[in-house]
Design an enzyme around this catalytic site. Structure first.
Site, PDB file in Angstrom:
ATOM      1  N   CYS A 190       0.847  -1.196   0.000  1.00 48.83           N
ATOM      2  CA  CYS A 190       0.000   0.000   0.000  1.00 48.83           C
ATOM      3  C   CYS A 190       0.883   1.248   0.000  1.00 48.83           C
ATOM      4  O   CYS A 190       1.165   1.831   1.054  1.00 48.83           O
ATOM      5  CB  CYS A 190      -0.934  -0.014   1.213  1.00 48.83           C
ATOM      6  SG  CYS A 190      -2.143   1.319   1.175  1.00 48.83           S
ATOM      7  N   THR A 454     -26.266   2.253  11.137  1.00 46.23           N
ATOM      8  CA  THR A 454     -27.349   2.030  10.168  1.00 46.23           C
ATOM      9  C   THR A 454     -28.151   3.306   9.987  1.00 46.23           C
ATOM     10  O   THR A 454     -28.256   4.128  10.907  1.00 46.23           O
ATOM     11  CB  THR A 454     -28.283   0.890  10.615  1.00 46.23           C
ATOM     12  OG1 THR A 454     -29.268   0.668   9.593  1.00 46.23           O
ATOM     13  CG2 THR A 454     -28.991   1.208  11.933  1.00 46.23           C
ATOM     14  N   TYR A 455     -28.662   3.474   8.780  1.00 47.49           N
ATOM     15  CA  TYR A 455     -29.575   4.576   8.486  1.00 47.49           C
ATOM     16  C   TYR A 455     -30.938   4.008   8.106  1.00 47.49           C
ATOM     17  O   TYR A 455     -31.786   4.716   7.584  1.00 47.49           O
ATOM     18  CB  TYR A 455     -29.004   5.440   7.350  1.00 47.49           C
ATOM     19  CG  TYR A 455     -27.595   5.923   7.633  1.00 47.49           C
ATOM     20  CD1 TYR A 455     -27.357   7.038   8.437  1.00 47.49           C
ATOM     21  CD2 TYR A 455     -26.490   5.234   7.129  1.00 47.49           C
ATOM     22  CE1 TYR A 455     -26.073   7.471   8.713  1.00 47.49           C
ATOM     23  CE2 TYR A 455     -25.196   5.652   7.406  1.00 47.49           C
ATOM     24  CZ  TYR A 455     -24.994   6.768   8.194  1.00 47.49           C
ATOM     25  OH  TYR A 455     -23.715   7.193   8.478  1.00 47.49           O
ATOM     26  N   THR A 466     -31.431  -3.541   8.795  1.00 46.86           N
ATOM     27  CA  THR A 466     -30.296  -4.163   8.094  1.00 46.86           C
ATOM     28  C   THR A 466     -29.403  -4.986   9.016  1.00 46.86           C
ATOM     29  O   THR A 466     -28.330  -5.424   8.613  1.00 46.86           O
ATOM     30  CB  THR A 466     -29.432  -3.079   7.413  1.00 46.86           C
ATOM     31  OG1 THR A 466     -28.920  -2.186   8.414  1.00 46.86           O
ATOM     32  CG2 THR A 466     -30.241  -2.291   6.385  1.00 46.86           C
TER      33      THR A 466
END
Length: 560
Positions: A190, A454-455, A466
């Site tokens: 990386c 979560t939304y 979810t």
């Protein structure tokens, strides 16, 4: 900031006080213009041409690096006064006849269109506070931050953890921390993270000779190489004997507190490499590959863009079939993707109903885990060829041929790691907190935010639970590492995660350097980019926790 940049010092730009920044900008402007004026006559001579016929940049004596830094500040600094003044200084330099740099690439991510990311200067108050904190702490607003900000709650926790690990009081000296970050990022080739921490390493007084290769670093750091490669690629092989070797090497030995600090840094940067590749993070503007001194061509992109596979906006409108109009092709793909979302939601609903009706026996649950673990070995990317790391990155670690290998290859069997016997919550957390105070708490917060974030949306659908999907992703990653939760039905994974998604997950987690844009685009095609970034946060934290569990269990066994 860095002595090698001569008169130019950047420290004052990180201040939250506008007057301090203004004074620093005046000093920088004067220093840059003084240096520019000394070479302006040279720049004014008839320009020489390189072999490819393009103009050679006139900047010399380190001025190129300074101008690249100003370009980065003009685009990425959260303070408007710094952006504006940096741009003004560049314009003055250009008026002297010296070529100034321009950005390469299109935003902080190669996978996410720039128009869908947060543009510095257009952020809301909460995001601006995060950006200002990051800039004041690190002296930059990097591309990782600009992608993570899709999820401000997580970003805040991440930045807090980074700050503590790299800059606050702790068992390891500052230059060791950055060097360990370089070692960890280099295991996955990386260069993005390696370049950032090479600069930080030098800034905190690190010896430049260490950067010529791991063999030039102190023996104590060289001894960490074995643990680094096992953590990155095969953490299930770590034993208490490996820990004992590090703690009992006479004058080059590590203390327990130092080792915990090192292990957390290694796992943090292995997983951050996964995020970097998984989200297609672009080089920083002031780093190699982030800018060019070549002028743009008439068609608004240069030869660099062509070699990087970018052929301008027009290619987007080209018909993918050569005969079917592009609008029909896009409509077909969109309809197909919508069906994909609906099918996934339907599966979640059916699995919830099955859960409510009957529960599998412990024997059946164990069988399903073993089946999923076995099947995960056969999930591999089509780009799964060996790639030799470049010398530039590979010099920071040993044994370049050592990489990820599935568990049971060639008949080798690794016992299942049962979370019920050793877990982060009950064992790892307290061990880290005892030996490196507050870090256990910071990591725990970061794990929980990523897992519970979560939304309640899925693509265009709202008010969706979810949790089942998030748990399947997390547990699939741990399953690939042999980690089993007794109370989880691993049969759900095959129902919720399709093959293209599994290929993406395994590549990002196990061999992130092989991640491609095609893989990123091929899963969850109708989902928002913010949702795909959220997936990457789950991958990052699940991977980090898996590595930590193996290392901390070995340390616990050594201590007992």
């Amino acid at each position: 900031m860095e002595e090698r940049e001569g008169e130019v010092r950047w420290d004052g730009l990180c201040s939250r006080d506008a007057a301090t920044r203004a004074a620093a900008l005046d000093t920088i402007g004067q220093a840059v213009l003084r240096r520019s004026e000394t070479i302006a006559p040279v720049a004014a001579e008839p320009p020489t041409r390189a072999a490819d016929g393009l103009l050679v940049p006139a900047a010399r004596d380190g001025l190129s690096e300074v101008l690249a830094r100003l370009l980065m500040l003009s685009k990425r600094c959260p303070f408007p006064d710094v952006r504006e003044k940096s741009e003004a200084i560049l314009s003055e330099v250009q008026e002297l006849g010296i070529r100034i740099p321009r950005p390469l690439g299109h935003g902080p991510s190669r996978f996410i269109p720039e128009k869908e990311t947060i543009r510095v200067g257009n952020e809301d108050a909460m995001m601006h506070a995060l950006f200002a904190d990051s800039f004041a702490t690190l002296g930059r607003l990097d591309n990782v931050t600009l992608v993570m900000v899709f999820h401000p709650q997580y970003l805040e926790s991440f930045l807090k953890t980074q700050h503590y690990l790299l800059q606050m009081d702790g068992p390891l000296p500052l230059h060791y921390r950055h060097y360990i970050g370089i070692m960890a990022a280099a295991r996955h080739q990386c260069s993005y993270l390696v370049n950032l921490h090479v600069n930080d390493f030098l800034h905190v007084g690190g010896d430049p000779k260490w950067l010529n290769g791991l063999e030039n670093a102190p023996q104590k750091l060289q001894n960490l190489g074995e643990l680094n490669k096992m953590l990155a690629h095969r953490p299930w092989l770590i034993t208490k004997e490996h820990i004992e070797q590090l703690l009992k090497t006479e004058e080059n030995s590590w203390s327990l507190a130092e080792l915990i600090h090192a292990v957390v840094l290694l796992t943090q940067y292995h997983s951050l490499a996964s995020f970097t590749f998984g989200c297609g993070i672009s080089p920083e503007i002031d780093c190699e590959g982030g800018h060019t001194f070549r002028p743009p061509s008439v068609s608004n992109y240069c030869i660099c863009d062509i070699t990087n596979g970018y052929h301008g906006v027009d290619e987007i409108h080209a018909s993918p079939t050569g005969s079917i109009p592009v609008i029909f092709f896009l409509l077909f793909k969109s309809t197909e993707s919508v069906c994909e979302v609906e099918a996934l939601m339907e599966k979640m609903k059916q699995l919830q109903e099955c859960r409510d009706e009957e529960e599998a026996s412990q024997e059946e649950m164990a069988t399903r885990f073993e089946r999923e673990k076995r099947e995960s070995m056969f999930v591999c990317s089509s780009e799964d060829e060996e790639s030799a790391p470049t010398r530039d990155v590979s010099r920071h670690f040993e044994d370049t041929s050592y990489g990820y290998k599935d568990f049971s290859r060639h008949g080798m069997h690794v016992p299942t790691f049962r979370v019920q016997d050793y877990s982060w919550e009950d064992h790892g957390y307290s061990l880290v907190n005892r030996l490196y105070p507050d870090v256990g708490q910071l990591l725990d917060e970061k794990f929980h935010i990523a897992y519970n974030l979560t939304y309640n949306t899925m693509a265009m659908h709202k008010d969706v639970d979810t949790s089942m999907l998030r748990r399947a992703i997390w547990n699939y990653i741990h399953c690939m590492f042999g980690i089993r939760y007794d109370d989880y039905d691993y049969g759900e994974i095959n129902q919720l995660l399709d093959r293209s998604f599994k290929v993406y997950i395994k590549t990002v987690v196990c061999t992130p350097e092989k991640t491609t844009k095609r893989m990123y685009d091929s899963f969850w095609r109708q989902f928002e980019h913010s949702e795909k970034v959220h997936v990457n946060l789950l991958l990052v934290e699940a991977r980090m926790q898996a590595e930590l569990l193996y290392a901390l269990r070995a340390i616990t066994r050594y201590m007992t």
